[in-house]
Write a protein that holds these residues in place. Structure first.
Motif, PDB file in Angstrom:
ATOM      1  N   GLY A   4       0.790  -1.224   0.000  1.00 15.14           N
ATOM      2  CA  GLY A   4       0.000   0.000   0.000  1.00 15.14           C
ATOM      3  C   GLY A   4       0.818   1.267   0.000  1.00 15.14           C
ATOM      4  O   GLY A   4       0.385   2.304   0.499  1.00 15.14           O
ATOM      5  N   TRP A   5       2.039   1.219  -0.569  1.00 17.15           N
ATOM      6  CA  TRP A   5       2.898   2.409  -0.563  1.00 17.15           C
ATOM      7  C   TRP A   5       2.513   3.401  -1.637  1.00 17.15           C
ATOM      8  O   TRP A   5       2.611   4.597  -1.444  1.00 17.15           O
ATOM      9  N   LEU A   6       2.132   2.842  -2.799  1.00 18.01           N
ATOM     10  CA  LEU A   6       1.887   3.724  -3.938  1.00 18.01           C
ATOM     11  C   LEU A   6       0.496   3.454  -4.478  1.00 18.01           C
ATOM     12  O   LEU A   6      -0.020   2.351  -4.342  1.00 18.01           O
ATOM     13  N   PRO A   7      -0.124   4.446  -5.106  1.00 22.01           N
ATOM     14  CA  PRO A   7      -1.442   4.211  -5.706  1.00 22.01           C
ATOM     15  C   PRO A   7      -1.345   3.190  -6.835  1.00 22.01           C
ATOM     16  O   PRO A   7      -0.367   3.176  -7.583  1.00 22.01           O
ATOM     17  N   THR A   8      -2.354   2.299  -6.954  1.00 15.48           N
ATOM     18  CA  THR A   8      -2.274   1.227  -7.938  1.00 15.48           C
ATOM     19  C   THR A   8      -2.750   1.674  -9.311  1.00 15.48           C
ATOM     20  O   THR A   8      -2.429   1.025 -10.290  1.00 15.48           O
ATOM     21  N   ALA A   9      -3.552   2.706  -9.405  1.00 14.60           N
ATOM     22  CA  ALA A   9      -4.081   3.064 -10.712  1.00 14.60           C
ATOM     23  C   ALA A   9      -4.351   4.557 -10.764  1.00 14.60           C
ATOM     24  O   ALA A   9      -4.194   5.271  -9.778  1.00 14.60           O
ATOM     25  N   ARG A  10      -4.752   5.016 -11.943  1.00 16.00           N
ATOM     26  CA  ARG A  10      -5.107   6.395 -12.217  1.00 16.00           C
ATOM     27  C   ARG A  10      -3.874   7.276 -12.290  1.00 16.00           C
ATOM     28  O   ARG A  10      -2.764   6.871 -12.036  1.00 16.00           O
ATOM     29  N   TRP A  11      -4.148   8.516 -12.635  1.00 15.91           N
ATOM     30  CA  TRP A  11      -3.085   9.481 -12.873  1.00 15.91           C
ATOM     31  C   TRP A  11      -3.423  10.704 -12.035  1.00 15.91           C
ATOM     32  O   TRP A  11      -3.991  11.673 -12.519  1.00 15.91           O
ATOM     33  N   LEU A  12      -3.149  10.645 -10.736  1.00 15.74           N
ATOM     34  CA  LEU A  12      -3.614  11.707  -9.854  1.00 15.74           C
ATOM     35  C   LEU A  12      -2.480  12.562  -9.302  1.00 15.74           C
ATOM     36  O   LEU A  12      -2.531  13.776  -9.371  1.00 15.74           O
ATOM     37  N   LEU A  60       7.149   3.338 -26.495  1.00 12.97           N
ATOM     38  CA  LEU A  60       5.857   3.754 -27.040  1.00 12.97           C
ATOM     39  C   LEU A  60       4.868   2.596 -27.063  1.00 12.97           C
ATOM     40  O   LEU A  60       3.742   2.703 -26.583  1.00 12.97           O
ATOM     41  N   THR A  61       5.298   1.455 -27.633  1.00 10.98           N
ATOM     42  CA  THR A  61       4.374   0.325 -27.705  1.00 10.98           C
ATOM     43  C   THR A  61       4.149  -0.262 -26.320  1.00 10.98           C
ATOM     44  O   THR A  61       3.065  -0.748 -26.028  1.00 10.98           O
ATOM     45  N   GLY A  62       5.181  -0.213 -25.484  1.00 13.90           N
ATOM     46  CA  GLY A  62       5.025  -0.721 -24.132  1.00 13.90           C
ATOM     47  C   GLY A  62       3.951   0.037 -23.382  1.00 13.90           C
ATOM     48  O   GLY A  62       3.243  -0.518 -22.545  1.00 13.90           O
ATOM     49  N   SER A  63       3.801   1.314 -23.738  1.00 14.38           N
ATOM     50  CA  SER A  63       2.837   2.135 -23.011  1.00 14.38           C
ATOM     51  C   SER A  63       1.408   1.640 -23.236  1.00 14.38           C
ATOM     52  O   SER A  63       0.542   1.883 -22.411  1.00 14.38           O
ATOM     53  N   PHE A  64       1.137   0.917 -24.351  1.00 13.50           N
ATOM     54  CA  PHE A  64      -0.220   0.394 -24.568  1.00 13.50           C
ATOM     55  C   PHE A  64      -0.638  -0.462 -23.383  1.00 13.50           C
ATOM     56  O   PHE A  64      -1.720  -0.310 -22.837  1.00 13.50           O
ATOM     57  N   VAL A  65       0.263  -1.388 -23.038  1.00 12.76           N
ATOM     58  CA  VAL A  65      -0.058  -2.346 -21.992  1.00 12.76           C
ATOM     59  C   VAL A  65      -0.021  -1.689 -20.625  1.00 12.76           C
ATOM     60  O   VAL A  65      -0.911  -1.861 -19.807  1.00 12.76           O
ATOM     61  N   ILE A  66       1.046  -0.907 -20.384  1.00 10.51           N
ATOM     62  CA  ILE A  66       1.233  -0.316 -19.061  1.00 10.51           C
ATOM     63  C   ILE A  66       0.082   0.633 -18.726  1.00 10.51           C
ATOM     64  O   ILE A  66      -0.461   0.621 -17.625  1.00 10.51           O
ATOM     65  N   ALA A  95      -4.550   1.904 -15.687  1.00  8.02           N
ATOM     66  CA  ALA A  95      -5.682   2.784 -15.996  1.00  8.02           C
ATOM     67  C   ALA A  95      -5.255   4.239 -16.099  1.00  8.02           C
ATOM     68  O   ALA A  95      -5.825   5.127 -15.479  1.00  8.02           O
ATOM     69  N   ILE A  96      -4.228   4.471 -16.907  1.00 10.72           N
ATOM     70  CA  ILE A  96      -3.734   5.827 -17.114  1.00 10.72           C
ATOM     71  C   ILE A  96      -4.355   6.360 -18.395  1.00 10.72           C
ATOM     72  O   ILE A  96      -4.284   5.714 -19.434  1.00 10.72           O
ATOM     73  N   PRO A  97      -4.976   7.527 -18.338  1.00 11.36           N
ATOM     74  CA  PRO A  97      -5.655   8.039 -19.535  1.00 11.36           C
ATOM     75  C   PRO A  97      -4.681   8.637 -20.546  1.00 11.36           C
ATOM     76  O   PRO A  97      -4.811   9.784 -20.943  1.00 11.36           O
ATOM     77  N   GLY A  98      -3.705   7.864 -20.987  1.00 16.79           N
ATOM     78  CA  GLY A  98      -2.731   8.367 -21.953  1.00 16.79           C
ATOM     79  C   GLY A  98      -3.098   7.961 -23.368  1.00 16.79           C
ATOM     80  O   GLY A  98      -4.138   7.363 -23.622  1.00 16.79           O
ATOM     81  N   LEU A  99      -2.186   8.265 -24.275  1.00 10.37           N
ATOM     82  CA  LEU A  99      -2.460   8.018 -25.680  1.00 10.37           C
ATOM     83  C   LEU A  99      -2.502   6.519 -25.998  1.00 10.37           C
ATOM     84  O   LEU A  99      -3.316   6.072 -26.809  1.00 10.37           O
ATOM     85  N   GLY A 100      -1.647   5.745 -25.338  1.00 13.54           N
ATOM     86  CA  GLY A 100      -1.627   4.310 -25.580  1.00 13.54           C
ATOM     87  C   GLY A 100      -2.961   3.673 -25.218  1.00 13.54           C
ATOM     88  O   GLY A 100      -3.510   2.856 -25.961  1.00 13.54           O
ATOM     89  N   GLU A 101      -3.507   4.099 -24.083  1.00  2.95           N
ATOM     90  CA  GLU A 101      -4.798   3.597 -23.632  1.00  2.95           C
ATOM     91  C   GLU A 101      -5.887   3.953 -24.640  1.00  2.95           C
ATOM     92  O   GLU A 101      -6.728   3.127 -24.990  1.00  2.95           O
ATOM     93  N   HIS A 102      -5.838   5.186 -25.159  1.00  5.77           N
ATOM     94  CA  HIS A 102      -6.811   5.604 -26.157  1.00  5.77           C
ATOM     95  C   HIS A 102      -6.675   4.786 -27.429  1.00  5.77           C
ATOM     96  O   HIS A 102      -7.677   4.458 -28.077  1.00  5.77           O
ATOM     97  N   PHE A 103      -5.436   4.479 -27.792  1.00  6.60           N
ATOM     98  CA  PHE A 103      -5.194   3.715 -29.014  1.00  6.60           C
ATOM     99  C   PHE A 103      -5.833   2.336 -28.892  1.00  6.60           C
ATOM    100  O   PHE A 103      -6.548   1.879 -29.783  1.00  6.60           O
ATOM    101  N   VAL A 104      -5.574   1.672 -27.751  1.00  6.23           N
ATOM    102  CA  VAL A 104      -6.136   0.341 -27.541  1.00  6.23           C
ATOM    103  C   VAL A 104      -7.660   0.405 -27.506  1.00  6.23           C
ATOM    104  O   VAL A 104      -8.354  -0.415 -28.124  1.00  6.23           O
ATOM    105  N   ALA A 105      -8.184   1.430 -26.827  1.00  6.94           N
ATOM    106  CA  ALA A 105      -9.645   1.570 -26.757  1.00  6.94           C
ATOM    107  C   ALA A 105     -10.231   1.783 -28.144  1.00  6.94           C
ATOM    108  O   ALA A 105     -11.281   1.236 -28.484  1.00  6.94           O
TER     109      ALA A 105
END
Lengths: 313, 294
Positions: free
Chosen positions: B147-155, B230-236, B241-251
């Protein structure tokens, strides 16, 4: 300088010499048998402990993948509805997933898929890449220039991007993965083979073959490609883990094999939402991928050192 | 330029070769509605006209509207999400340079000592373990168990740490291995012997003579490394659950949002071509033996 009598030479009588018995063995028998390129490479590979460990691990995984699902009492899609999300136990060695399916069998099925992807994709890129690179290298001149510019252009964009686009077009599934990987990953092979052939085709044995009237195709297939086998094998061994990794990556994104089939990427991605409750669901597929990748990496490095000692680091 | 044009063309025709479109529903829309939609997005134009229109818009920097999200353009999506991905990517590059390079240098200088063995075993494991495994393990151990670091989101700034470590893992290991072999090779060169022979302290030999030359091959790998991040960012980005470009691409792949797939692919291609150009120029500065042009 005083007179030193030159003596001794004349004083040894002839009977003090006895002729040696005639040699029974020919020179060829005494000298060591000549070591072929492949024998030499095999000897070097065997001395490399990590590479051998990698090779035995791969053989073990292949055997498990082929025999395991046959020997196991469960099938990969059987559900035990009363045993959902169990940890590892006697009946289910790796536990069960959140739908009550036996994880051990699913991981073994994943191994089948991963190995098949590695094999088929590398066979495809072997044929396409070797042919493409071979033709470019042998033809030379403008043909070579155009063919290699095309490769360069593809190369400047991450290949995974093309694979993803291919998967979008031909739809998810095992065959699509074979196709997409095979159609995209031949670029490196083409480069390697072309570079080899450019140097090889200037050598005398090619000139001799040509003088004897061999056709271009015969020169390519019988003379040039067999002499490129070393670099080709190295490239294949480096490409297999890449193909396996890409399949896992695609399946993880949901672009890979379809349910209820289980590849390691699918298993890892399935485990993600339930990671708080069932961490073992992630652990086993993750371990399987990592061990396989490690084994292929070790074997690949070993093969590179064995087949091309100049590259040794 | 040719590369970008080729990518646009291939992607464009691939996207149009797919059976079914973003407006294909399980329940068929009334023909009139369908016609209106097609009218609006110019889908009923002949293919070559759609293509030339797209190219014309592209030259003006307009990537078109999103099919899925009404009233949102692809440009807006990229402008919104790319900064997040860029931060993530830069953080990973940072880790790679400040962990990978020193690790490689240390293990080359302490060759066959324990530092070398430790760094190289870690690097071998790092190259073999896929990034999504690293990411999920980190998430489980550091995020859930400790519980040291947040598990998801970009806050907050803490959200950057785990994703960038997971993203950088493979390339840090790769850079460490590359640096090690490169430094070892340079240390065997004659000019290093000369430097030692004229009595320079070891520190100067290593930092001034050896490292500068050892870095050259690593710079050439910056292009492929960036492409990999760049491609790694799709998965990461999906995992965390980071609202970045890779996530948008996969979506957008899932939603069959073709203009977004096309636009993001073109954007990535342009980005990489520019980076490769910069690397080429950088290369000439670092290594004076190489000259641009003929």
């Amino acid at each position: 300088m005083a007179d030193i009598p030159v003596s001794g030479i004349h004083e040894i009588s002839k009977d003090k010499f006895t002729p040696l018995p005639a040699r029974k063995k020919d020179i060829a028998d005494i000298s060591r048998p000549s070591v072929t390129y492949w024998g030499d490479a095999w000897r070097r590979l065997r001395q490399n402990k990590m590479a051998m460990l990698g090779m035995y691990t791969i053989i073990f995984i292949i055997l498990l993948a082929i025999l395991g699902p046959i020997l196991s009492p469960h099938s990969y899609s059987d559900q035990f509805l009363d045993k959902q999300g169990l940890g590892p136990n006697n009946e289910h060695w790796f536990g069960t997933d959140s739908l009550g399916r036996d994880l051990f069998v699913r991981v073994l099925y994943g191994a089948r898929i991963s190995l098949a992807v590695g094999l088929v994709a590398s066979l495809l890129n072997l044929t396409v890449g070797v042919l493409y690179g071979g033709i470019a290298g042998l033809a030379g001149g403008r043909v070579d220039n155009v063919m290699m510019r095309i490769v360069d252009m593809f190369y400047s964009i991450p290949l995974v991007l093309y694979v993803i686009l291919m998967m979008v077009v031909i739809g998810p599934g095992l065959k699509s993965i074979f196709m997409a990987l095979g159609l995209v990953y031949w670029l490196e092979m083409a480069r390697v083979v072309r570079a080899q052939i450019l140097t090889l085709k200037e050598q005398e044995f090619v000139m001799a073959a040509r003088a004897l009237g061999a056709s271009q195709a015969r020169i390519l297939f019988r003379h040039l490609i067999p002499n490129c086998m070393g670099p080709i094998i190295i490239t294949v061994s480096m490409n297999i883990p890449l193909a396996i990794f890409t399949e896992a990556f695609l399946s993880f994104l949901g672009l890979g094999v379809a349910i209820p089939m289980a590849s390691w990427g699918v298993l890892a991605s399935d485990a993600l939402p339930a990671i708080r409750s069932y961490p073992h669901m992630l652990f086993f597929p993750a371990m399987a991928i990592s061990v396989t990748m490690l084994a292929f990496n070790f074997l690949g490095d070993g093969l590179r050192d064995a087949l091309d000692p100049r590259l040794r680091k | 330029m040719v590369t970008i044009w080729m990518v646009v063309t291939i992607t464009f025709f691939l996207m149009h070769a797919i059976p079914g479109g973003p407006f294909t529903r399980e329940k068929a829309l009334p023909p009139a509605v369908m016609k209106n939609i097609e009218e609006r997005y110019h889908l009923n134009d002949p293919l070559w006209k759609q293509y030339t229109d797209y190219i014309q818009n592209l030259v003006r920097g307009d990537l078109g509207p999103s099919f899925k999200y009404q009233g949102v353009t692809v440009n807006q999506i990229i402008a919104e999400s790319f900064p997040i991905s860029a931060q993530l990517g830069l953080a990973s590059l940072f880790i790679m340079l400040f962990v990978g390079l020193p690790a490689g240098i240390i293990s080359a200088l302490r060759q066959t000592k324990w530092q070398d063995h430790l760094a190289m075993s870690l690097a071998t494991v790092g190259v073999a373990v896929p990034n999504f495994v690293v990411a999920t393990l980190l998430m489980y151990i550091v995020g859930v168990k400790l519980g040291w670091l947040p598990t998801a989101r970009w806050l907050s700034w803490q959200s950057v740490i785990m994703p960038s470590i997971a993203l950088a893992g493979y390339y840090t290991a790769y850079v460490a291995r590359l640096t090690r072999s490169s430094v070892l090779e340079v240390l065997q060169q004659d000019y290093i012997r000369t430097a030692r022979a004229k009595g320079l302290p070891e520190r100067v030999v290593v930092y001034k003579h050896a490292l500068k030359n050892a870095l050259i091959p690593i710079v050439t790998y910056l292009g492929p490394i960036l492409a990999g991040i760049l491609t790694g960012s799709f998965v990461i980005e999906k995992i965390f659950a980071i609202p970045g470009l890779g996530e948008h691409f996969v979506a957008s792949i899932w939603n069959r949002d073709y203009t977004v797939i096309l636009g993001v692919t073109v954007f990535y291609a342009t980005l990489l071509v520019i980076v490769n150009l910069i690397v080429d120029i950088l290369y000439c500065f670092i290594d004076p033996r190489i000259r641009l042009g003929k």
